[in-house]
Design a protein around this motif. Sequence first.
Motif, PDB file in Angstrom:
ATOM      1  N   LEU A  26      67.611-114.980   1.438  1.00  0.00           N
ATOM      2  CA  LEU A  26      68.447-115.599   0.408  1.00  0.00           C
ATOM      3  C   LEU A  26      68.840-114.596  -0.672  1.00  0.00           C
ATOM      4  CD1 LEU A  26      66.781-119.098  -0.148  1.00  0.00           C
ATOM      5  CD2 LEU A  26      69.063-118.645   0.778  1.00  0.00           C
ATOM      6  N   ALA A  27      67.898-113.760  -1.079  1.00  0.00           N
ATOM      7  CA  ALA A  27      68.191-112.768  -2.116  1.00  0.00           C
ATOM      8  C   ALA A  27      69.219-111.754  -1.624  1.00  0.00           C
ATOM      9  CB  ALA A  27      66.905-112.062  -2.538  1.00  0.00           C
ATOM     10  N   ALA A  28      69.114-111.356  -0.358  1.00  0.00           N
ATOM     11  CA  ALA A  28      70.015-110.342   0.180  1.00  0.00           C
ATOM     12  C   ALA A  28      71.376-110.903   0.542  1.00  0.00           C
ATOM     13  CB  ALA A  28      69.386-109.700   1.415  1.00  0.00           C
ATOM     14  N   SER A  29      71.403-112.096   1.126  1.00  0.00           N
ATOM     15  CA  SER A  29      72.655-112.615   1.687  1.00  0.00           C
ATOM     16  C   SER A  29      73.487-113.411   0.692  1.00  0.00           C
ATOM     17  CB  SER A  29      72.356-113.506   2.897  1.00  0.00           C
ATOM     18  OG  SER A  29      71.628-114.658   2.510  1.00  0.00           O
ATOM     19  N   ALA A  30      72.818-114.152  -0.180  1.00  0.00           N
ATOM     20  CA  ALA A  30      73.531-115.076  -1.058  1.00  0.00           C
ATOM     21  C   ALA A  30      73.401-114.720  -2.533  1.00  0.00           C
ATOM     22  CB  ALA A  30      73.018-116.497  -0.835  1.00  0.00           C
ATOM     23  N   GLY A  31      72.826-113.571  -2.842  1.00  0.00           N
ATOM     24  CA  GLY A  31      72.651-113.189  -4.238  1.00  0.00           C
ATOM     25  C   GLY A  31      71.852-114.214  -5.013  1.00  0.00           C
ATOM     26  N   ASP A  32      70.841-114.788  -4.374  1.00  0.00           N
ATOM     27  CA  ASP A  32      70.092-115.889  -4.976  1.00  0.00           C
ATOM     28  C   ASP A  32      69.130-115.369  -6.038  1.00  0.00           C
ATOM     29  OD1 ASP A  32      68.037-118.071  -5.271  1.00  0.00           O
ATOM     30  OD2 ASP A  32      69.372-119.005  -3.813  1.00  0.00           O
ATOM     31  N   ALA A  33      69.413-115.705  -7.293  1.00  0.00           N
ATOM     32  CA  ALA A  33      68.605-115.186  -8.405  1.00  0.00           C
ATOM     33  C   ALA A  33      67.200-115.766  -8.406  1.00  0.00           C
ATOM     34  CB  ALA A  33      69.304-115.487  -9.733  1.00  0.00           C
ATOM     35  N   ARG A  34      67.058-117.036  -8.057  1.00  0.00           N
ATOM     36  CA  ARG A  34      65.728-117.637  -7.990  1.00  0.00           C
ATOM     37  C   ARG A  34      64.879-116.943  -6.933  1.00  0.00           C
ATOM     38  NH1 ARG A  34      65.300-123.323  -9.917  1.00  0.00           N
ATOM     39  NH2 ARG A  34      67.153-123.725 -11.161  1.00  0.00           N
ATOM     40  N   ALA A  35      65.484-116.670  -5.781  1.00  0.00           N
ATOM     41  CA  ALA A  35      64.765-115.983  -4.713  1.00  0.00           C
ATOM     42  C   ALA A  35      64.349-114.591  -5.157  1.00  0.00           C
ATOM     43  CB  ALA A  35      65.644-115.909  -3.468  1.00  0.00           C
ATOM     44  N   ALA A  36      65.266-113.872  -5.795  1.00  0.00           N
ATOM     45  CA  ALA A  36      64.938-112.521  -6.264  1.00  0.00           C
ATOM     46  C   ALA A  36      63.816-112.549  -7.294  1.00  0.00           C
ATOM     47  CB  ALA A  36      66.182-111.858  -6.843  1.00  0.00           C
ATOM     48  N   ASN A  37      63.849-113.513  -8.191  1.00  0.00           N
ATOM     49  CA  ASN A  37      62.790-113.611  -9.199  1.00  0.00           C
ATOM     50  C   ASN A  37      61.428-113.871  -8.565  1.00  0.00           C
ATOM     51  OD1 ASN A  37      64.490-113.117 -11.320  1.00  0.00           O
ATOM     52  ND2 ASN A  37      64.471-115.197 -12.142  1.00  0.00           N
ATOM     53  N   LEU A  38      61.405-114.708  -7.531  1.00  0.00           N
ATOM     54  CA  LEU A  38      60.141-114.993  -6.862  1.00  0.00           C
ATOM     55  C   LEU A  38      59.616-113.763  -6.114  1.00  0.00           C
ATOM     56  CD1 LEU A  38      60.800-118.617  -5.617  1.00  0.00           C
ATOM     57  CD2 LEU A  38      59.025-117.901  -7.214  1.00  0.00           C
ATOM     58  N   LEU A  39      60.508-113.013  -5.486  1.00  0.00           N
ATOM     59  CA  LEU A  39      60.086-111.771  -4.837  1.00  0.00           C
ATOM     60  C   LEU A  39      59.537-110.789  -5.868  1.00  0.00           C
ATOM     61  CD1 LEU A  39      63.041-111.168  -2.349  1.00  0.00           C
ATOM     62  CD2 LEU A  39      60.758-112.006  -1.782  1.00  0.00           C
ATOM     63  N   LEU A  40      60.222-110.690  -6.995  1.00  0.00           N
ATOM     64  CA  LEU A  40      59.784-109.773  -8.044  1.00  0.00           C
ATOM     65  C   LEU A  40      58.429-110.194  -8.597  1.00  0.00           C
ATOM     66  CD1 LEU A  40      60.655-107.269  -9.624  1.00  0.00           C
ATOM     67  CD2 LEU A  40      61.795-108.784 -11.261  1.00  0.00           C
ATOM     68  N   GLU A  41      58.227-111.500  -8.748  1.00  0.00           N
ATOM     69  CA  GLU A  41      56.949-112.014  -9.217  1.00  0.00           C
ATOM     70  C   GLU A  41      55.844-111.727  -8.205  1.00  0.00           C
ATOM     71  OE1 GLU A  41      55.229-116.468  -9.536  1.00  0.00           O
ATOM     72  OE2 GLU A  41      56.962-116.069 -10.808  1.00  0.00           O
ATOM     73  N   ARG A  42      56.181-111.803  -6.912  1.00  0.00           N
ATOM     74  CA  ARG A  42      55.148-111.612  -5.881  1.00  0.00           C
ATOM     75  C   ARG A  42      54.698-110.165  -5.766  1.00  0.00           C
ATOM     76  NH1 ARG A  42      51.593-110.714  -3.448  1.00  0.00           N
ATOM     77  NH2 ARG A  42      50.709-111.612  -1.524  1.00  0.00           N
ATOM     78  N   VAL A  43      55.627-109.208  -5.808  1.00  0.00           N
ATOM     79  CA  VAL A  43      55.241-107.800  -5.628  1.00  0.00           C
ATOM     80  C   VAL A  43      54.986-107.088  -6.952  1.00  0.00           C
ATOM     81  CG1 VAL A  43      56.468-107.647  -3.435  1.00  0.00           C
ATOM     82  CG2 VAL A  43      57.626-106.935  -5.534  1.00  0.00           C
ATOM     83  N   GLY A  44      55.573-107.585  -8.040  1.00  0.00           N
ATOM     84  CA  GLY A  44      55.335-107.011  -9.349  1.00  0.00           C
ATOM     85  C   GLY A  44      56.361-105.952  -9.731  1.00  0.00           C
ATOM     86  N   LEU A  45      56.762-105.994 -10.985  1.00  0.00           N
ATOM     87  CA  LEU A  45      57.767-105.052 -11.490  1.00  0.00           C
ATOM     88  C   LEU A  45      57.258-103.617 -11.421  1.00  0.00           C
ATOM     89  CD1 LEU A  45      60.599-104.878 -12.722  1.00  0.00           C
ATOM     90  CD2 LEU A  45      59.568-105.181 -14.982  1.00  0.00           C
ATOM     91  N   GLU A  46      55.986-103.413 -11.708  1.00  0.00           N
ATOM     92  CA  GLU A  46      55.434-102.056 -11.679  1.00  0.00           C
ATOM     93  C   GLU A  46      55.502-101.453 -10.275  1.00  0.00           C
ATOM     94  OE1 GLU A  46      54.589-100.083 -14.159  1.00  0.00           O
ATOM     95  OE2 GLU A  46      55.340-101.698 -15.446  1.00  0.00           O
ATOM     96  N   ALA A  47      55.258-102.275  -9.264  1.00  0.00           N
ATOM     97  CA  ALA A  47      55.344-101.779  -7.886  1.00  0.00           C
ATOM     98  C   ALA A  47      56.774-101.356  -7.546  1.00  0.00           C
ATOM     99  CB  ALA A  47      54.861-102.846  -6.912  1.00  0.00           C
ATOM    100  N   VAL A  48      57.746-102.110  -8.031  1.00  0.00           N
ATOM    101  CA  VAL A  48      59.142-101.737  -7.805  1.00  0.00           C
ATOM    102  C   VAL A  48      59.454-100.431  -8.520  1.00  0.00           C
ATOM    103  CG1 VAL A  48      61.553-102.453  -8.064  1.00  0.00           C
ATOM    104  CG2 VAL A  48      59.809-104.143  -7.477  1.00  0.00           C
ATOM    105  N   HIS A  49      58.938-100.265  -9.740  1.00  0.00           N
ATOM    106  CA  HIS A  49      59.119 -99.004 -10.465  1.00  0.00           C
ATOM    107  C   HIS A  49      58.551 -97.831  -9.670  1.00  0.00           C
ATOM    108  CE1 HIS A  49      59.331-101.194 -14.629  1.00  0.00           C
ATOM    109  NE2 HIS A  49      60.410-101.357 -13.894  1.00  0.00           N
ATOM    110  N   ARG A  50      57.353 -98.007  -9.126  1.00  0.00           N
ATOM    111  CA  ARG A  50      56.739 -96.924  -8.341  1.00  0.00           C
ATOM    112  C   ARG A  50      57.565 -96.613  -7.106  1.00  0.00           C
ATOM    113  NH1 ARG A  50      51.991 -99.781  -9.725  1.00  0.00           N
ATOM    114  NH2 ARG A  50      51.950-100.793  -7.668  1.00  0.00           N
ATOM    115  N   ARG A  51      58.064 -97.657  -6.457  1.00  0.00           N
ATOM    116  CA  ARG A  51      58.868 -97.438  -5.252  1.00  0.00           C
ATOM    117  C   ARG A  51      60.147 -96.689  -5.593  1.00  0.00           C
ATOM    118  NH1 ARG A  51      57.046 -97.334  -0.386  1.00  0.00           N
ATOM    119  NH2 ARG A  51      55.880 -99.254  -0.859  1.00  0.00           N
ATOM    120  N   ILE A  52      60.774 -97.030  -6.691  1.00  0.00           N
ATOM    121  CA  ILE A  52      61.987 -96.337  -7.129  1.00  0.00           C
ATOM    122  C   ILE A  52      61.707 -94.853  -7.315  1.00  0.00           C
ATOM    123  CG2 ILE A  52      63.512 -96.058  -9.128  1.00  0.00           C
ATOM    124  CD1 ILE A  52      63.561 -99.127  -9.340  1.00  0.00           C
ATOM    125  N   THR A  53      60.569 -94.532  -7.925  1.00  0.00           N
ATOM    126  CA  THR A  53      60.189 -93.133  -8.131  1.00  0.00           C
ATOM    127  C   THR A  53      59.906 -92.441  -6.808  1.00  0.00           C
ATOM    128  OG1 THR A  53      59.246 -93.649 -10.303  1.00  0.00           O
ATOM    129  CG2 THR A  53      58.533 -91.593  -9.256  1.00  0.00           C
TER     130      THR A  53
END
Length: 266
Positions: free
Chosen positions: A93-120
Amino acid sequence: MLDELAATGARVSVHVRDLDRDSVVLAGDDHVTQPIGALGVVPLLIEVAARFDDGSVDPLEIVERGDADAAGASGLWRHLAAPALPLRDVAVLAASAGDARAANLLLERVGLEAVHRRITEIGLARAAVLDRFRDERGPDDAPHFALGSAKELAEVFAALVNTTLVSAAVSAQVAEWLCLNHDLSLVAAATGLDPFAHDDDDHGLLFINKTGRDRGVRAEAGVLAGPRAGVAYALVVCFDDLSIMHRLRAHEAFRTLGVDLMEYVF
């Protein structure tokens, strides 16, 4: 068209790279960091796919929709009866439909810090996911969901199709999700593809993309490949959204780039 748009005061960043020659086809202010809206979901999807692949997150784990931090009107899930879905479907849903609720739940599950580390880890020096999606941003909130530069965004998509981003399995999973993206209204408008079924085109056109939209922000990155060539591209435009004409002028720049890319790959 991009020069004309920049002359009106819009901030335009563009990068187009030939995938076979690994050479720059077009570049302009591609190092500049700008708001990219939901295009910032791509690093999040990379982190989610990596967690699925290493087994630290179960793709069949069920998550409740809830209010998802009042994520706004974008997406489909708020219109569905299902109050909960497996994480794998939430990623779709997050990838195909730009679903903000879905993206927020994914972000909550993996954590913002983990995304920061992955970006680095994947070498994005000019990118950041700053916050979750919100209905309104107050003075204490980050001003944008995500930031990025055209050059780095194009490089991410090139790495995805070359299966060199994190691992072959992670690259393939993220590319599979992005192949389902329904928003073909900007650069992709020139492709003539079916927005709802374009992962197996009869004319041999390979295409994946992700778009981002916010007030005064339009962004798109992707890969377009035809019989003659393949390119990874990114275009970010920040403009004064004062009228529908200002907005349409920005959209036309994306579509013009799409026509140019189609001529290049065919």
